[in-house]
Design an enzyme around this catalytic site. Structure first.
Site, PDB file in Angstrom:
ATOM      1  N   GLU A 683      -5.968  -2.058  -6.539  1.00 18.22           N
ATOM      2  CA  GLU A 683      -6.168  -3.507  -6.615  1.00 18.22           C
ATOM      3  C   GLU A 683      -5.050  -4.189  -7.396  1.00 18.22           C
ATOM      4  O   GLU A 683      -4.611  -5.287  -7.035  1.00 18.22           O
ATOM      5  CB  GLU A 683      -7.539  -3.821  -7.222  1.00 18.22           C
ATOM      6  CG  GLU A 683      -8.720  -3.271  -6.441  1.00 18.22           C
ATOM      7  CD  GLU A 683      -8.711  -3.661  -4.967  1.00 18.22           C
ATOM      8  OE1 GLU A 683      -8.154  -4.716  -4.620  1.00 18.22           O
ATOM      9  OE2 GLU A 683      -9.257  -2.896  -4.155  1.00 18.22           O
ATOM     10  N   ASP A 748      -2.345   1.633  -1.745  1.00 17.55           N
ATOM     11  CA  ASP A 748      -2.753   3.029  -1.935  1.00 17.55           C
ATOM     12  C   ASP A 748      -1.673   3.829  -2.645  1.00 17.55           C
ATOM     13  O   ASP A 748      -1.949   4.564  -3.605  1.00 17.55           O
ATOM     14  CB  ASP A 748      -3.052   3.684  -0.584  1.00 17.55           C
ATOM     15  CG  ASP A 748      -4.412   3.314  -0.025  1.00 17.55           C
ATOM     16  OD1 ASP A 748      -5.237   2.767  -0.774  1.00 17.55           O
ATOM     17  OD2 ASP A 748      -4.651   3.576   1.168  1.00 17.55           O
TER      18      ASP A 748
END
Length: 848
Positions: A683, A748
């Protein structure tokens, strides 16, 4: 952005949002997501969980702890205690062993030190007869060819952890790993092979994995809490339980049948599809769109939002964007490639026909089936034409292109079939009509789309326009009727996603309160299933991950110092939302969140959902009179997901995701950093992916990059696009859409790297942790990567895998593991992967 994938959209009641999430939240779920700019990304969707865990009563103290253990944990703990006892005895024996035998052991260790990963004959601790015994993985050196030691001093046995948290974490991994596979060849199979083999996809799901397991656990917990026969001091919590009960009231649903929907059709002027002699002279396009939007929340031909002005996030403003299709956002390929997706379009046609036939039968209507079928064909043909003018999602990643500030009067030139000022004044609350006039500002995301849809509307018969609009309303509301419609939808889903049967009704109903009263439902959940200590631990991890990201920025050689400083300032300015908003612990303030909404046990399910839509829309319009609240925590704490909002520059981790198997205050740090740590890093990195990087620390859309740094970023971004675009999705002949998924892939890759560096820093400052029981042959750095991969264990039906490729901005789970680790030299070092092994290619794509 989201962290996963899901099936098409078959329900309308959800908030719109620009948040980037860990996994995609299904649009046919009832979990809401925070409202947001339509231009940024697809609305969040939620994956359907399966039945795994049924919570029972609570126990206290040690008895509670023992009862909450799994069978495997109960079996493993005595084994662990016996192991510790035998180890102590063995050490005593070794101390008194003959030096000749000691030397012989040393010689044997020297001979086997270079034993290969994949050859069991060279590894005396792993046999072909017992593939579940983990291989001896050499501890991580900094060089691929470690120096061979000739010391005769016996290596110190690693300390093994025996706490309940360690036992529980070890159990998760031991039940998941396929240690017969070389981790350098296929780490996804190594970490998840056994889990995937032992967990078939339940018939009421299209896919199943560890993430779905966590979702199902939360859903089961919510069910128990919502079914409690209690009346609290909080009116909103009482309304949440009343909503669940109305959804579960099958007797009432069977009695009402299609009556509520026929009332809706009458309000909207009747559905020509069902009528013998529909009166086209009563057609009013603006009124039709007003009634559909105001009373049922259904946007057709365009979507309307209220959110922060992307270039001035101190204020809220209007947005208008292109339409979605009946099959959901991003599904245009189903309509445009009717050869490849002929079975899907046949299923869609059947779905529409069955619903229309059921309504005709219940209403004792006389229109012929042939006439109805002819109209249905026209509806589908019209939607194919609409699909042709919708801009593909992978072409909507430049947010500056999507920001076009205009005035309402400009809409008259773009889409003149709508009388715009009366339209806005009619859908807004009566006390706000003065806000809408010709000079009112509005941000248009897709100008050319509005021009094209105007041309399509202009050449379309008014009967067909009415048929299509009312079909979208019907489609959105049949889920609130009796189970005959659920059976029809299930036949449709069998083709579209591979789901074989409908889930039990309670599964859907347990999520409905999180749609209507997300904070109230979350308050119920948090009070029972979230510890304050976990919130503090998550906050500490966020601080460590943020520092780790700043270190990556400082260490890179492709950004100039000025741009680095701005990037670090943005990361340090991120707002943290952890667990739950404070209002959930203050019942009077919680109830104030739902002023104007009244729900009682006497209300029907259909009426509750209609009332909720009207109330939600009124609340959204009120935001036009207030500043944009960047600190608003508007996500239910019971959601298993994580979010980044570019306009708020905020990261959000609801209580639902801060749960085992992804996080626990009792887990070793290697496990927590590998799982939830990678989520936190994901995030944070969203603020610096191809879209988040377009926003500054205050959430405003403007370029803060130097030209040279931006060019370097673009080169690295394209590397990620090409890497993932070359992956072929299992069970399909499709490749991953590297362009659509690039933001999630960048997040990611950066997230795991940040989490690993943060864990290494933790070890430097606090010392090595004891190893996991039963897995002590693996270093904690190796366990870190197992924990990350374990997050993504799972599999999907072929139809669902295909749908993910077409519509989801997330890569399939296997590539969220393999793709990331292939780019991490640290992973190759930890597992001693040879050069050019499948998970250690020479060419690596590195953004952060």
């Amino acid at each position: 952005m989201p962290f996963g994938n899901d099936p098409p959209d078959y329900v309308h009641l959800r908030s719109n949002e620009s948040q980037m999430q860990l996994i995609t939240i299904s649009e046919n779920s009832d979990i809401p997501t925070p409202s947001g700019s339509p231009c940024f990304n697809a609305p969040a969707r939620d994956e359907a969980p399966s039945v795994i865990f049924i919570p029972g009563k609570k126990f206290q103290g040690t008895f509670r702890w023992w009862k909450s253990r799994t069978t495997m944990e109960k079996l493993l703990l005595p084994v662990l205690l016996l192991f510790c006892l035998l180890t102590a005895v063995l050490l005593a024996v070794i101390i008194n062993t003959d030096k000749r035998i000691e030397a012989m052991k040393t010689d044997h260790a020297t001979q086997t030190e270079h034993a290969g990963f994949g050859d069991p004959t060279e590894n005396p601790t792993k046999t072909a007869e017992d593939p579940r015994v983990p291989p001896i993985v050499p501890e991580a050196p900094t060089s691929p060819e470690p120096e061979v030691t000739t010391s005769t001093e016996k290596p110190k046995e690693p300390e093994v952890c025996s706490t309940p948290g360690c036992v529980r974490a070890a159990t998760h991994f031991l039940n998941a790993m396929n240690t017969s596979v070389d981790p350098c060849d296929d780490f996804f199979e190594f970490a998840c092979g056994q889990w995937n083999d032992q967990h078939p996809i339940p018939d009421d799901m299209y896919g199943f994995g560890t993430f779905a397991y966590a979702r199902e656990q939360v859903r089961q917990q919510l069910r128990v809490l919502l079914e409690q026969e209690v009346v609290t001091e909080s009116e909103s919590i009482n309304m949440a339980r009343a909503t669940y009960r109305s959804c579960m009231n099958k007797t009432q649903l069977d009695e009402l049948m299609t009556g509520p929907l026929f009332e809706t059709l009458t309000e909207l002027g009747e559905w020509p599809l069902l009528q013998e002699n529909w009166d086209k002279t009563k057609f009013n396009f603006t009124s039709l769109l007003v009634n559909s939007r105001r009373d049922y929340g259904v946007d057709v031909f365009f979507q309307l939002y209220i959110y922060a002005d992307s270039k001035n996030t101190s204020r809220n403003t209007l947005f208008i964007d292109q339409s979605t299709l009946a099959l959901g956002r991003g599904t245009r390929d189903y309509y445009l490639n009717t050869t490849l997706f002929s079975s899907h379009m046949t299923a869609y046609r059947k779905y529409l026909r069955q619903i229309a036939h059921l309504l005709k039968t219940d209403g004792n209507l006389t229109r012929s089936e042939s006439e109805m079928n002819a109209d249905i064909e026209k509806i589908i043909d019209f939607e194919i034409e609409l699909a042709k003018i919708i801009v593909a999602e992978d072409e909507r990643r430049n947010n500056t292109r999507l920001y076009n500030k205009r005035q309402i009067q400009d809409l008259y030139n773009l889409l003149p079939q709508v009388d715009w000022v009366p339209f806005f004044q009619s859908i807004a609350p009566s006390d706000l009509t003065h806000l809408f006039h010709n000079e009112t500002e509005i941000i248009i995301c897709e100008i050319e789309y509005l021009q094209h849809v105007s041309e399509l509307i202009e050449k379309t018969d008014v009967g067909l326009l009415t048929n299509y609009v009312l079909w979208r309303v019907v489609q959105s509301n049949v889920r609130y009727l009796d189970e005959r419609f659920e059976d029809i939808k299930q036949d449709f889903l069998k083709v579209m996603t591979g789901q074989q049967q409908s889930p039990p009704r309670w599964k859907d109903c347990a999520q409905v309160p999180s749609t209507v009263l997300p904070l109230a439902a979350g308050a119920i959940y948090v009070q029972a299933h979230f510890q304050e200590s976990d919130k503090h631990e998550a906050l500490r991890m966020i601080m460590h991950l943020r520092n780790s990201f700043a270190d990556l920025v400082r260490q890179n050689d492709w950004m100039d110092e000025e741009t680095k400083a701005v990037a670090i300032e943005k990361a340090n300015s991120m707002i943290n939302n952890i667990g739950y908003p404070d209002v959930t612990n203050d019942l009077p303030k919680l109830d104030k969140q739902y002023l104007g909404l009244s729900i009682s046990d006497s209300d029907t399910y259909y009426y509750i959902m209609k009332k909720s839509v009207v109330w939600m829309q009124s609340r959204e319009f009120q935001k036009l009179t207030k500043p944009f609240d960047k600190h608003e925590f508007d996500i239910s704490p019971a959601v298993v997901n994580a979010f980044y909002s570019p306009e708020k520059n905020a990261i959000t981790f609801p209580a639902g995701i801060l749960q085992p198997p992804f996080f626990s205050g009792t887990f070793p740090k290697a496990v927590n950093y590998g799982a939830i740590g990678a989520v936190i890093g994901h995030e944070i990195t969203h603020g610096f992916d191809d879209q988040g990087s377009q926003y500054d620390k205050d959430g405003n859309l403007h370029n803060w990059w130097s030209e040279s740094s931006l060019n370097s970023f673009d080169t690295r971004r394209r590397c990620i696009v090409e890497q993932y675009g070359n992956y072929t999705v299992p069970k399909t002949n499709f490749r991953v859409n590297g362009k659509l998924t690039q933001g999630e892939n960048i997040a990611d890759n950066g997230g795991v790297k940040e989490a690993f560096q943060a864990y290494q820093k933790y070890v430097t400052e606090n010392g090595e942790e004891p190893r996991l029981p039963g897995l002590q042959q693996y270093t904690n750095e190796q366990i870190f990567f197992v924990s990350y991969a374990h997050f993504w264990c799972g599999k999907k039906k072929e139809a669902a895998a295909m749908q993910q490729v077409l519509t989801d901005e997330h890569s399939p789970e296997v590539f969220r593991v393999i793709g990331v680790l292939s780019n991490m030299q640290a992973f190759a070092d930890v597992y001693k992967c040879p050069r050019n092994a499948p998970v250690n290619p020479d060419h690596k794509c590195i953004v952060w």
